[in-house]
Design an enzyme around this catalytic site. Structure first.
Site, PDB file in Angstrom:
ATOM      1  N   SER A 124      45.071  38.855  37.762  1.00  0.00           N
ATOM      2  CA  SER A 124      43.867  39.404  38.382  1.00  0.00           C
ATOM      3  C   SER A 124      43.509  40.753  37.774  1.00  0.00           C
ATOM      4  CB  SER A 124      44.093  39.569  39.883  1.00  0.00           C
ATOM      5  OG  SER A 124      43.067  40.324  40.483  1.00  0.00           O
ATOM      6  N   TYR A 152      48.719  42.961  47.248  1.00  0.00           N
ATOM      7  CA  TYR A 152      48.286  41.775  46.500  1.00  0.00           C
ATOM      8  C   TYR A 152      48.322  42.058  44.995  1.00  0.00           C
ATOM      9  CZ  TYR A 152      44.877  38.959  43.964  1.00  0.00           C
ATOM     10  OH  TYR A 152      44.266  38.195  43.012  1.00  0.00           O
ATOM     11  N   LYS A 156      50.890  40.630  41.751  1.00  0.00           N
ATOM     12  CA  LYS A 156      50.464  40.094  40.459  1.00  0.00           C
ATOM     13  C   LYS A 156      51.176  40.827  39.306  1.00  0.00           C
ATOM     14  CE  LYS A 156      47.272  37.022  41.636  1.00  0.00           C
ATOM     15  NZ  LYS A 156      47.370  35.582  41.278  1.00  0.00           N
ATOM     16  N   PHE A 181      38.312  38.365  36.758  1.00  0.00           N
ATOM     17  CA  PHE A 181      37.620  39.308  37.618  1.00  0.00           C
ATOM     18  C   PHE A 181      37.163  38.608  38.902  1.00  0.00           C
ATOM     19  CE2 PHE A 181      38.693  41.579  34.041  1.00  0.00           C
ATOM     20  CZ  PHE A 181      38.496  42.930  34.276  1.00  0.00           C
ATOM     21  N   ARG A 234      31.313  45.097  40.767  1.00  0.00           N
ATOM     22  CA  ARG A 234      32.281  44.125  40.282  1.00  0.00           C
ATOM     23  C   ARG A 234      31.676  43.267  39.180  1.00  0.00           C
ATOM     24  NH1 ARG A 234      34.913  47.122  42.728  1.00  0.00           N
ATOM     25  NH2 ARG A 234      36.362  46.742  44.452  1.00  0.00           N
TER      26      ARG A 234
END
Length: 340
Positions: A124, A152, A156, A181, A234
């Protein structure tokens, strides 16, 4: 070639399964159905005319996973399974570490035991964390991954480290870490899309829920970020582009590269407010919004530099935000009643 997908009936897994099947690849799906439905299997068959092999199994069940690997003898693994809600990871970090880390270790043990040589991991962009995204217009694969903003993201990073160590210790074992993304959109048929069940959805998914009247309005979490309009920015990538990125990475592993890392994104950022506007224009419908407090763990901006994937994988995102909105809305309108 036979490829095993963990999290195979989930959002990314189902779209990737379709693309693999359409290219003539034999597909084995593993999923515990905690955030997906077995009914997606019939939708995959509807689109492709082919059946995927499916096992309802949990990666925390080490014996069950090893049994599947011994039976199927797959050539490659694409690891998509795991918990992924940032806010939930902050309130229940131990669960995230147990599910994401222990599940991956169990999977890797089965991979090693059956001598699978190709492994693609669903990482991620969240691994880049605060310092990288605060100082860079877009993040590259060389950006630091030591300041993740939430459990989280840290899970990863830890998994990436495990796979890096495993690659170094295992000659001939090849791994692609895909730092992607914000996946969004749905299959062009409208047969599969993002069905988050009881778990938090993405921005696009929430917009579709408001549009059909299931939610009263969209909450914009914070409007005072250091961005052009105060809302978070984003990089949104269409789910079909993302699926093709996985396939391109899998092909790269045939060249025996060891461990490789790629960003999968468009290279273009959109603020929450901008996404709302494009969605409204795409579906010709107003979306009511309200401002809520910032969420813990949210970064102001996170946009990819995807140039390495273009140069080494010959892959780039082809679809834009309006495509994402259009296809997500089609899926939501056609989705089964229990998914609306």
């Amino acid at each position: 070639m036979k490829v095993l997908l963990t999290g195979g009936t989930g959002y990314i897994g189902s779209h990737l399964a379709v693309e693999l099947l359409m290219q003539g690849t034999e597909v084995v799906l593993i999923d515990n159905l905690s955030n997906s439905k077995a009914s997606v299997l019939s939708q995959i068959e509807k689109i492709t005319g082919q059946m995927a092999i499916f096992y309802a199994a949990d990666l925390l069940d080490r014996d069950a996973i090893l049994s599947i690997f011994k039976k199927e003898r797959v050539d490659a693994v694409i690891h998509l399974a795991g918990l992924k809600a940032v806010g939930e990871s902050i309130t229940d970090p131990l669960r995230y570490y147990e599910v994401n880390l222990t599940g991956t270790i169990n999977l890797c043990q089965a991979v090693m035991a059956t001598q699978v040589k190709q492994f693609v991991f669903s990482s991620s962009a969240a691994v880049y964390g605060g310092d990288a995204v605060a100082t860079e217009v877009s993040v590259t694969e060389e950006s630091p991954v030591t300041h993740a903003a939430n459990p989280y993201a840290r899970s990863k990073i830890y998994i990436e480290r495990i796979l890096q160590d495993l690659t170094a210790a295992t000659p001939g074992f090849n791994v692609a870490l895909l730092r992607y993304f914000n996946p969004a959109g749905a299959h062009l048929s409208g047969a599969i899309g993002e069905d988050a069940c009881n778990h938090p959805g993405t921005l696009i998914s929430c917009l579709t829920q408001v549009a059909i009247g299931k939610q009263k309005d969209l909450v914009i979490f914070g409007d005072d970020y250091p961005t052009p309009d105060g809302s978070c920015v984003r990089d949104y990538i269409h789910i079909l582009d993302l699926a093709l990125g996985h396939i391109a990475a899998l092909k790269k592993l045939n060249s025996n590269p060891g461990l490789v890392i790629y960003n999968l994104g468009t290279g273009k950022g959109h603020s929450v407010r901008e996404v709302v506007t494009v969605f409204e224009q795409t579906i010709s419908k107003h979306i009511p919004t309200r401002i809520g407090p910032r969420r813990d763990g949210d970064m102001p901006t996170c946009v990819a530099d995807p140039s390495l994937a273009l140069s080494e994988l010959n892959w780039q995102a082809e679809k834009g935000l309006s495509d994402i909105c259009r296809d997500a809305w089609r899926w939501r309108q056609l989705a089964p009643r229990d998914s609306k």
